[in-house]
Design an enzyme around this catalytic site. Structure first.
Site, PDB file in Angstrom:
ATOM      1  N   GLY A 134      54.533  78.596  50.419  1.00 33.35           N
ATOM      2  CA  GLY A 134      55.310  77.795  51.370  1.00 33.35           C
ATOM      3  C   GLY A 134      56.074  76.700  50.652  1.00 33.35           C
ATOM      4  O   GLY A 134      55.538  76.043  49.745  1.00 33.35           O
ATOM      5  N   ARG A 148      51.437  60.424  72.163  1.00 33.81           N
ATOM      6  CA  ARG A 148      52.103  61.573  72.793  1.00 33.81           C
ATOM      7  C   ARG A 148      51.250  62.280  73.842  1.00 33.81           C
ATOM      8  O   ARG A 148      51.777  62.765  74.838  1.00 33.81           O
ATOM      9  CB  ARG A 148      52.487  62.573  71.696  1.00 33.81           C
ATOM     10  CG  ARG A 148      53.595  62.028  70.839  1.00 33.81           C
ATOM     11  CD  ARG A 148      53.899  62.917  69.678  1.00 33.81           C
ATOM     12  NE  ARG A 148      54.968  62.302  68.902  1.00 33.81           N
ATOM     13  CZ  ARG A 148      55.423  62.781  67.760  1.00 33.81           C
ATOM     14  NH1 ARG A 148      54.903  63.877  67.246  1.00 33.81           N
ATOM     15  NH2 ARG A 148      56.401  62.167  67.129  1.00 33.81           N
TER      16      ARG A 148
HETATM   17  C1  FAD Z   1      61.723  69.295  65.592  1.00 34.75           C
HETATM   18  C2  FAD Z   1      60.650  68.615  64.784  1.00 34.75           C
HETATM   19  C3  FAD Z   1      60.767  67.282  64.452  1.00 34.75           C
HETATM   20  C4  FAD Z   1      59.788  66.647  63.703  1.00 34.75           C
HETATM   21  N1  FAD Z   1      59.936  65.320  63.392  1.00 34.75           N
HETATM   22  C5  FAD Z   1      58.987  64.721  62.626  1.00 34.75           C
HETATM   23  C6  FAD Z   1      59.142  63.358  62.231  1.00 34.75           C
HETATM   24  O1  FAD Z   1      60.135  62.720  62.525  1.00 34.75           O
HETATM   25  N2  FAD Z   1      58.157  62.797  61.498  1.00 34.75           N
HETATM   26  C7  FAD Z   1      57.033  63.469  61.125  1.00 34.75           C
HETATM   27  O2  FAD Z   1      56.172  62.899  60.458  1.00 34.75           O
HETATM   28  N3  FAD Z   1      56.884  64.766  61.472  1.00 34.75           N
HETATM   29  C8  FAD Z   1      57.826  65.412  62.194  1.00 34.75           C
HETATM   30  N4  FAD Z   1      57.670  66.724  62.523  1.00 34.75           N
HETATM   31  C9  FAD Z   1      56.567  67.476  61.954  1.00 34.75           C
HETATM   32  C10 FAD Z   1      56.825  67.742  60.478  1.00 34.75           C
HETATM   33  O3  FAD Z   1      58.178  67.970  60.268  1.00 34.75           O
HETATM   34  C11 FAD Z   1      56.036  68.921  59.962  1.00 34.75           C
HETATM   35  O4  FAD Z   1      54.713  68.865  60.384  1.00 34.75           O
HETATM   36  C12 FAD Z   1      56.026  68.945  58.448  1.00 34.75           C
HETATM   37  O5  FAD Z   1      57.337  68.833  57.956  1.00 34.75           O
HETATM   38  C13 FAD Z   1      55.382  70.226  57.992  1.00 34.75           C
HETATM   39  O6  FAD Z   1      55.606  70.423  56.633  1.00 34.75           O
HETATM   40  P1  FAD Z   1      54.918  71.667  55.926  1.00 34.75           P
HETATM   41  O7  FAD Z   1      55.388  71.656  54.519  1.00 34.75           O
HETATM   42  O8  FAD Z   1      53.481  71.675  56.184  1.00 34.75           O
HETATM   43  O9  FAD Z   1      55.466  72.943  56.684  1.00 34.75           O
HETATM   44  P2  FAD Z   1      56.969  73.655  56.848  1.00 34.75           P
HETATM   45  O10 FAD Z   1      58.010  72.685  56.579  1.00 34.75           O
HETATM   46  O11 FAD Z   1      56.841  74.276  58.139  1.00 34.75           O
HETATM   47  O12 FAD Z   1      56.944  74.679  55.670  1.00 34.75           O
HETATM   48  C14 FAD Z   1      56.194  75.869  55.730  1.00 34.75           C
HETATM   49  C15 FAD Z   1      56.634  76.777  54.606  1.00 34.75           C
HETATM   50  O13 FAD Z   1      55.806  77.941  54.594  1.00 34.75           O
HETATM   51  C16 FAD Z   1      56.613  79.106  54.593  1.00 34.75           C
HETATM   52  N5  FAD Z   1      55.869  80.181  55.249  1.00 34.75           N
HETATM   53  C17 FAD Z   1      55.668  80.391  56.558  1.00 34.75           C
HETATM   54  N6  FAD Z   1      54.943  81.519  56.733  1.00 34.75           N
HETATM   55  C18 FAD Z   1      54.665  82.006  55.501  1.00 34.75           C
HETATM   56  C19 FAD Z   1      53.958  83.150  55.036  1.00 34.75           C
HETATM   57  N7  FAD Z   1      53.405  84.027  55.887  1.00 34.75           N
HETATM   58  N8  FAD Z   1      53.866  83.361  53.705  1.00 34.75           N
HETATM   59  C20 FAD Z   1      54.463  82.483  52.839  1.00 34.75           C
HETATM   60  N9  FAD Z   1      55.144  81.381  53.219  1.00 34.75           N
HETATM   61  C21 FAD Z   1      55.239  81.156  54.558  1.00 34.75           C
HETATM   62  C22 FAD Z   1      57.874  78.684  55.335  1.00 34.75           C
HETATM   63  O14 FAD Z   1      58.970  79.526  55.048  1.00 34.75           O
HETATM   64  C23 FAD Z   1      58.057  77.275  54.755  1.00 34.75           C
HETATM   65  O15 FAD Z   1      58.652  77.351  53.482  1.00 34.75           O
HETATM   66  C24 FAD Z   1      58.654  67.369  63.282  1.00 34.75           C
HETATM   67  C25 FAD Z   1      58.524  68.719  63.606  1.00 34.75           C
HETATM   68  C26 FAD Z   1      59.511  69.342  64.351  1.00 34.75           C
HETATM   69  C27 FAD Z   1      59.347  70.776  64.708  1.00 34.75           C
END
Ligand code: FAD
Length: 558
Positions: free
Chosen positions: A8, A283
């Site tokens: 990811g 929330r």
């Molecule tokens: C509209 C929106 C607004 C938000 N605003 C905020 C904010 O203002 N402040 C805040 O703190 N949080 C916010 N959040 C939450 C926050 O953005 C996310 O929780 C955080 O960015 C998640 O980061 P991550 O790296 O865990 O996941 P993601 O950014 O979701 O990355 C996941 C990665 O895993 C990959 N992946 C998925 N499935 C697989 C698989 N099967 N095999 C391999 N790779 C895979 C994807 O392609 C991606 O590269 C918001 C969320 C949303 C939806």
């Protein structure tokens, strides 16, 4: 040299990759899409750190206390304290990676108020914070790629974790969903950063690329999950044909007011019910209030399940600068101009507080597996504070890399190679078996529709035993059916449908076992909070073909 595979490339994966490379490891960064398509780019509102730039007496201790309170005291207190303490350094690190935060008159990161917090502590880049964060980190990751410290593999998804005879992870098998080609990657540590399981919910505010398949696989392959019942409904989302678009909490932070029409006049229900924080209550509280207004009091806007969010009193240039994405979203998807008319909103599925259970070093309970970001369970308890999840993803990703480098090289040689060869051969045999018989049984489209419908019916803002048991029965039947027939238009479609169902079974099972109401988990049959039994983590693992959930006491919060 330590070899790390990161699954990811959102904020958590990118942070892990950069921090791993900074510490001299070689990192292979795997994902189906480029970082700029990860869900992290959608973050609008910001990222929290107690910098106290407004002289309000903010502190890391206060940030920690707000986070624990909002999470109803079931977050990991040690890890959460460390998160709050690390936050100022995270902002500094991000600035050094090239993130352009909106600045105040003195050139310091500007901060704005966010829900559930008593102080102004959310740093931001307009309403495009996620885009800024991801593009800066992706650029840094590419610099390490150019120097050979990072290798990027795009277009691949997780197929399985590979464990050796001692139960330690020695790598991962990945699949290209377009070609059905599988490969095995050896690793000293695997960092899971695959985000939220949005697929089990259908329409959410998040990315559909995060389908939940990888979480089902992690559960199947032996990882324990925590608090899977804790799913956040964001109070202000906008219905569109394809998904629920987020109207960031920053709109309320800047003064946006929630109301419903009562006897033809605006009634600001949050301000009446919660005079201290009004629409900026946590929330879960705002979502339940909207539910009450719409369903119990029948105050629907234009007959739809919606109330109104008013930001028309804010200056147009403030909306255009600080809420630019909100303006774009409303104009593009609903033809509404929030500078002159209210925005119709209703709660939508937004965030998973539950996920892979990790310790203070972000280590999972399978040796040499770490997890960070939205796929992990640690910091957010029963309800996440806005601005804490981008922080948790960056901080957690960096901690994962630190733990992986500390653990150093793992098993190597013929035993590891044999485990990898066996896993790859097994994966190829499965793909060949599916290809030989093609799609059979109920079409996956229909199975997924029933999955989504069942999840919304039994795991909504309010839940009860009868609904959860009914839902669990349906999901188990769908899972068994999918297991035996191999539905799906492609091998990956089959795999992801099955694994999303596995995860959904575990989520509903966990919700059934938490016989109390707390934060995002509200049981009409157990309306009270039961601290004695359930100030605890619901730990779910997959054993003997079933999800098993046990109650594990939390550390006390000093
Ligand atoms: C509209 C929106 C607004 C938000 N605003 C905020 C904010 O203002 N402040 C805040 O703190 N949080 C916010 N959040 C939450 C926050 O953005 C996310 O929780 C955080 O960015 C998640 O980061 P991550 O790296 O865990 O996941 P993601 O950014 O979701 O990355 C996941 C990665 O895993 C990959 N992946 C998925 N499935 C697989 C698989 N099967 N095999 C391999 N790779 C895979 C994807 O392609 C991606 O590269 C918001 C969320 C949303 C939806």
């Amino acid at each position: 040299m330590t070899e790390i595979v990161v699954i990811g490339c959102g904020l958590a994966g990118l942070s892990a990759a950069i921090a791993g490379a900074e510490r001299g490891a070689h990192v292979t960064l795997v994902s189906p899409m480029v970082p700029e398509r990860s869900q992290s780019v959608m973050a609008m509102g910001g990222i929290n750190a107690a910098l106290d730039l407004k002289g309000e007496g903010d502190s890391c201790e206060q940030h920690f206390a707000d986070t624990m309170r909002a999470g109803c005291f079931i977050a990991d207190p040690g890890a959460t304290r460390r998160l709050a303490e690390a936050a100022p350094d995270v902002i500094d690190w991000l600035s050094r990676q090239g993130v352009c935060f909106t600045r105040d008159e003195q050139g310091r990161p500007a901060q704005r108020p966010f829900g559930g917090q008593r102080k102004t502590r959310t740093c931001y880049s307009g309403a495009r914070t996620g885009k800024q964060l991801v593009s800066a980190l992706a650029t840094q990751a590419r610099r390490y790629e150019a120097s050979g410290a990072v290798t990027r593999l795009m277009g691949l998804r997780l197929l399985s974790l590979v464990l050796d005879d001692d139960g330690a992870c020695v790598g991962a098998v990945l699949v290209d969903p377009m070609t059905n080609e599988a490969i095995a990657l050896p690793a000293d540590s695997v960092i899971l950063a695959f985000g939220a399981p949005n697929g089990v919910w259908g329409k959410t505010t998040g990315s559909q690329v995060n389908d939940g398949c990888a979480a089902g696989i992690a559960l199947r392959d032996g990882l324990s999950f925590g608090n899977l019942e804790m799913v956040q409904f964001h109070p202000t989302t906008l219905e569109t044909p394809s998904k629920r678009m987020l109207v960031t909490e920053a709109a309320r932070g800047l003064g946006g007011r929630l109301y419903a029409l009562r006897d033809g006049r605006p009634w600001y229900f949050m301000e009446e019910w919660y005079p201290e924080l009004g629409a900026l209550m946590p929330r879960d509280v705002v979502s339940r209030s909207i539910y009450r207004v719409v369903h119990e009091m029948g105050l629907k806007h234009d007959g739809r399940d919606e109330v109104l969010l008013d930001i028309t009193h804010l200056r147009a240039d403030v909306i255009e600068r600080d809420l630019d994405e909100v303006l774009d979203t409303c104009l593009t998807y609903r033809g509404i101009d929030p500078r002159v008319e209210p925005i119709p909103v209703y709660p939508g599925v937004h965030f998973s507080m539950g996920g892979i259970l990790v310790d203070e070093g972000n280590r999972a309970d399978v040796d040499r597996v770490m997890a960070a970001g939205e796929c992990a369970c640690q910091f957010h308890g029963a309800n996440r504070l806005g601005g804490n999840s981008t922080l948790a993803a960056v901080h957690g990703g960096r901690l994962c890399a630190e733990s992986a480098v500390q653990q150093g090289p793992g098993a190597s040689g013929p035993r590891r190679d044999a485990a990898l060869d066996e896993a790859l051969a097994g994966a190829r045999a499965d793909i060949a078996a599916w290809s030989a018989c093609g799609p059979t049984g109920e079409p996956s489209r229909d199975v997924r529709a029933r999955l989504v419908q069942t999840m919304h019916a039994c795991m909504g803002i309010y839940r009860d035993a009868a609904g959860l048991e009914r839902g669990l029965g349906t999901l188990r039947d769908l899972f068994e059916g999918c297991r035996s027939t191999g539905c799906g238009e492609s091998y990956y479609d089959f795999l992801s449908t099955r694994e999303e169902l596995r995860l959904a079974v575990a989520m509903v099972g966990s919700a059934l076992e938490r016989k109390e109401s707390r934060g995002a988990h509200q049981r009409t049959d157990f309306p009270d909070t039961d601290d004695e039994r359930y100030r605890a983590t619901m730990v779910t693992s997959w054993r003997d073909g079933r999800a098993r959930t046990e109650v594990r006491a939390c550390q006390t919060h000093a």
